[in-house]
Write a protein that holds these residues in place. Structure first.
Motif, PDB file in Angstrom:
ATOM      1  N   LYS A   5       0.843  -1.196   0.000  1.00 35.26           N
ATOM      2  CA  LYS A   5       0.000   0.000   0.000  1.00 35.26           C
ATOM      3  C   LYS A   5       0.874   1.240   0.000  1.00 35.26           C
ATOM      4  CE  LYS A   5      -4.255  -1.362   2.256  1.00 35.26           C
ATOM      5  NZ  LYS A   5      -5.215  -0.988   3.294  1.00 35.26           N
ATOM      6  N   LYS A   6       0.529   2.167  -0.837  1.00 37.09           N
ATOM      7  CA  LYS A   6       1.252   3.430  -0.896  1.00 37.09           C
ATOM      8  C   LYS A   6       0.767   4.315   0.253  1.00 37.09           C
ATOM      9  CE  LYS A   6       3.664   2.568  -4.539  1.00 37.09           C
ATOM     10  NZ  LYS A   6       5.109   2.460  -4.476  1.00 37.09           N
ATOM     11  N   ARG A   7       1.709   4.967   0.918  1.00 38.26           N
ATOM     12  CA  ARG A   7       1.394   5.835   2.059  1.00 38.26           C
ATOM     13  C   ARG A   7       1.278   7.281   1.586  1.00 38.26           C
ATOM     14  NH1 ARG A   7       5.234   2.241   4.914  1.00 38.26           N
ATOM     15  NH2 ARG A   7       6.837   3.586   4.079  1.00 38.26           N
ATOM     16  N   VAL A   8       0.123   7.868   1.875  1.00 37.94           N
ATOM     17  CA  VAL A   8      -0.158   9.240   1.485  1.00 37.94           C
ATOM     18  C   VAL A   8      -0.504  10.051   2.734  1.00 37.94           C
ATOM     19  CG1 VAL A   8      -1.663  10.757   0.112  1.00 37.94           C
ATOM     20  CG2 VAL A   8      -0.989   8.513  -0.795  1.00 37.94           C
ATOM     21  N   LEU A   9       0.104  11.220   2.832  1.00 39.98           N
ATOM     22  CA  LEU A   9      -0.180  12.154   3.920  1.00 39.98           C
ATOM     23  C   LEU A   9      -1.016  13.292   3.355  1.00 39.98           C
ATOM     24  CD1 LEU A   9       0.277  13.332   6.773  1.00 39.98           C
ATOM     25  CD2 LEU A   9       2.417  14.320   5.899  1.00 39.98           C
ATOM     26  N   ILE A  10      -2.156  13.564   4.007  1.00 41.33           N
ATOM     27  CA  ILE A  10      -3.029  14.673   3.601  1.00 41.33           C
ATOM     28  C   ILE A  10      -2.949  15.746   4.680  1.00 41.33           C
ATOM     29  CG2 ILE A  10      -5.379  15.390   3.044  1.00 41.33           C
ATOM     30  CD1 ILE A  10      -5.945  12.396   2.381  1.00 41.33           C
ATOM     31  N   ILE A  11      -2.647  16.976   4.250  1.00 44.74           N
ATOM     32  CA  ILE A  11      -2.604  18.105   5.185  1.00 44.74           C
ATOM     33  C   ILE A  11      -3.495  19.196   4.611  1.00 44.74           C
ATOM     34  CG2 ILE A  11      -1.164  19.759   6.418  1.00 44.74           C
ATOM     35  CD1 ILE A  11       1.254  17.892   5.686  1.00 44.74           C
ATOM     36  N   ASP A  12      -4.685  19.350   5.194  1.00 46.04           N
ATOM     37  CA  ASP A  12      -5.652  20.342   4.738  1.00 46.04           C
ATOM     38  C   ASP A  12      -6.467  20.778   5.949  1.00 46.04           C
ATOM     39  OD1 ASP A  12      -7.899  21.717   3.595  1.00 46.04           O
ATOM     40  OD2 ASP A  12      -7.510  20.700   1.704  1.00 46.04           O
ATOM     41  N   ASP A  13      -6.546  22.066   6.206  1.00 44.06           N
ATOM     42  CA  ASP A  13      -7.260  22.557   7.384  1.00 44.06           C
ATOM     43  C   ASP A  13      -8.772  22.392   7.277  1.00 44.06           C
ATOM     44  OD1 ASP A  13      -6.899  24.680   5.387  1.00 44.06           O
ATOM     45  OD2 ASP A  13      -8.032  25.918   6.792  1.00 44.06           O
ATOM     46  N   ASP A  14      -9.280  22.121   6.093  1.00 46.88           N
ATOM     47  CA  ASP A  14     -10.719  21.888   5.902  1.00 46.88           C
ATOM     48  C   ASP A  14     -11.020  20.430   6.249  1.00 46.88           C
ATOM     49  OD1 ASP A  14     -13.240  21.157   4.764  1.00 46.88           O
ATOM     50  OD2 ASP A  14     -13.127  22.922   3.470  1.00 46.88           O
ATOM     51  N   GLU A  15     -11.662  20.231   7.384  1.00 43.05           N
ATOM     52  CA  GLU A  15     -11.918  18.877   7.884  1.00 43.05           C
ATOM     53  C   GLU A  15     -12.761  18.046   6.918  1.00 43.05           C
ATOM     54  OE1 GLU A  15     -13.451  16.792  12.004  1.00 43.05           O
ATOM     55  OE2 GLU A  15     -12.834  18.893  12.024  1.00 43.05           O
ATOM     56  N   ASP A  16     -13.729  18.682   6.251  1.00 44.68           N
ATOM     57  CA  ASP A  16     -14.582  17.953   5.313  1.00 44.68           C
ATOM     58  C   ASP A  16     -13.777  17.431   4.120  1.00 44.68           C
ATOM     59  OD1 ASP A  16     -16.833  18.358   6.882  1.00 44.68           O
ATOM     60  OD2 ASP A  16     -17.439  20.167   5.801  1.00 44.68           O
ATOM     61  N   ILE A  17     -12.930  18.275   3.561  1.00 45.80           N
ATOM     62  CA  ILE A  17     -12.089  17.843   2.433  1.00 45.80           C
ATOM     63  C   ILE A  17     -11.131  16.757   2.885  1.00 45.80           C
ATOM     64  CG2 ILE A  17     -10.195  18.575   0.912  1.00 45.80           C
ATOM     65  CD1 ILE A  17     -11.703  21.207   0.529  1.00 45.80           C
ATOM     66  N   ASN A  18     -10.533  16.965   4.042  1.00 47.06           N
ATOM     67  CA  ASN A  18      -9.595  16.003   4.599  1.00 47.06           C
ATOM     68  C   ASN A  18     -10.249  14.617   4.735  1.00 47.06           C
ATOM     69  OD1 ASN A  18      -7.134  15.277   5.785  1.00 47.06           O
ATOM     70  ND2 ASN A  18      -7.086  17.130   6.998  1.00 47.06           N
ATOM     71  N   ASN A  19     -11.428  14.587   5.349  1.00 46.96           N
ATOM     72  CA  ASN A  19     -12.142  13.317   5.550  1.00 46.96           C
ATOM     73  C   ASN A  19     -12.571  12.689   4.228  1.00 46.96           C
ATOM     74  OD1 ASN A  19     -11.883  13.289   8.345  1.00 46.96           O
ATOM     75  ND2 ASN A  19     -13.770  14.462   8.638  1.00 46.96           N
ATOM     76  N   LEU A  20     -13.058  13.512   3.315  1.00 46.76           N
ATOM     77  CA  LEU A  20     -13.495  13.013   2.014  1.00 46.76           C
ATOM     78  C   LEU A  20     -12.337  12.360   1.261  1.00 46.76           C
ATOM     79  CD1 LEU A  20     -15.768  12.854  -0.126  1.00 46.76           C
ATOM     80  CD2 LEU A  20     -14.941  15.067  -0.978  1.00 46.76           C
ATOM     81  N   PHE A  21     -11.203  13.057   1.172  1.00 45.88           N
ATOM     82  CA  PHE A  21     -10.028  12.505   0.499  1.00 45.88           C
ATOM     83  C   PHE A  21      -9.554  11.232   1.194  1.00 45.88           C
ATOM     84  CE2 PHE A  21      -8.155  16.636  -1.566  1.00 45.88           C
ATOM     85  CZ  PHE A  21      -9.308  16.778  -2.311  1.00 45.88           C
ATOM     86  N   LYS A  22      -9.526  11.258   2.525  1.00 42.73           N
ATOM     87  CA  LYS A  22      -9.030  10.117   3.307  1.00 42.73           C
ATOM     88  C   LYS A  22      -9.873   8.870   3.046  1.00 42.73           C
ATOM     89  CE  LYS A  22      -7.847   8.925   8.133  1.00 42.73           C
ATOM     90  NZ  LYS A  22      -8.150   7.533   8.095  1.00 42.73           N
ATOM     91  N   ILE A  23     -11.168   8.998   3.190  1.00 45.11           N
ATOM     92  CA  ILE A  23     -12.069   7.847   3.004  1.00 45.11           C
ATOM     93  C   ILE A  23     -12.004   7.340   1.560  1.00 45.11           C
ATOM     94  CG2 ILE A  23     -14.506   7.152   2.953  1.00 45.11           C
ATOM     95  CD1 ILE A  23     -14.854   9.138   5.384  1.00 45.11           C
ATOM     96  N   TYR A  24     -12.054   8.261   0.619  1.00 52.79           N
ATOM     97  CA  TYR A  24     -12.018   7.883  -0.794  1.00 52.79           C
ATOM     98  C   TYR A  24     -10.732   7.113  -1.124  1.00 52.79           C
ATOM     99  CZ  TYR A  24     -12.080   8.213  -5.871  1.00 52.79           C
ATOM    100  OH  TYR A  24     -12.057   7.917  -7.209  1.00 52.79           O
ATOM    101  N   LEU A  25      -9.594   7.638  -0.692  1.00 49.94           N
ATOM    102  CA  LEU A  25      -8.312   7.017  -1.026  1.00 49.94           C
ATOM    103  C   LEU A  25      -8.084   5.712  -0.257  1.00 49.94           C
ATOM    104  CD1 LEU A  25      -6.156  10.239  -1.360  1.00 49.94           C
ATOM    105  CD2 LEU A  25      -6.976   8.757  -3.210  1.00 49.94           C
ATOM    106  N   GLU A  26      -8.531   5.646   0.991  1.00 50.10           N
ATOM    107  CA  GLU A  26      -8.427   4.390   1.745  1.00 50.10           C
ATOM    108  C   GLU A  26      -9.235   3.286   1.059  1.00 50.10           C
ATOM    109  OE1 GLU A  26      -7.520   5.738   6.349  1.00 50.10           O
ATOM    110  OE2 GLU A  26      -9.610   5.511   5.730  1.00 50.10           O
ATOM    111  N   ASN A  27     -10.405   3.650   0.562  1.00 53.77           N
ATOM    112  CA  ASN A  27     -11.258   2.679  -0.137  1.00 53.77           C
ATOM    113  C   ASN A  27     -10.665   2.235  -1.467  1.00 53.77           C
ATOM    114  OD1 ASN A  27     -13.198   2.544   1.868  1.00 53.77           O
ATOM    115  ND2 ASN A  27     -14.423   4.195   0.993  1.00 53.77           N
TER     116      ASN A  27
END
Length: 129
Positions: A5-27
């Motif tokens: 699995k490739k490890r990706v770090l997301i740094i964004d102060d917008d919690e909604d964008i952060n969660n959306l990207f995180k869930i989408y990419l984890e899936n």
């Protein structure tokens, strides 16, 4: 790309964008760490740990340009993709970072396009190693 699995770090102060990207990419098989606080993200960032960093340019505590520079001090080989809706900010970076356009994601972005951009950058990185 390898089977790991490739490890990706997301740094964004917008919690909604952060969660959306995180869930989408984890899936889609990525291992994700996400921070809304850039100071915390910087504190936990380790050299060689992440395959890619997604970094928002406009954040309150630590702006994306300063954050980019700090991450590069820790790991000069880090692949950092900038996320922005502010094209003017990008003009400053063009002077400092060659080929910056290829490492930029413009908001708003379709999730499918986000994944395509990440896949492309990771493939390019794996070919240059």
């Amino acid at each position: 790309m390898s089977m790991a699995k490739k490890r990706v770090l997301i740094i964004d102060d917008d919690e909604d964008i952060n969660n959306l990207f995180k869930i989408y990419l984890e899936n889609r098989g990525y291992q994700i760490n996400a921070y809304t606080d850039p100071v915390n993200a910087l504190y936990y960032f380790k050299k060689g740990f992440y395959d890619l960093v997604l970094l928002d340019l406009k954040m309150p505590q630590l702006d994306g340009i300063t954050m980019y520079q700090q991450l590069k001090k820790i790991d000069s080989n880090a692949s950092i993709c900038l996320i922005t809706a502010d094209i003017a900010n990008l003009e400053q970076l063009k002077e400092k970072i060659p080929n910056i356009e290829k490492y930029v994601i413009y908001k708003p972005i379709l999730l499918k396009n986000l994944k395509e951009k990440i896949d492309s950058l990771l493939l390019e990185k794996s070919m240059s190693c």
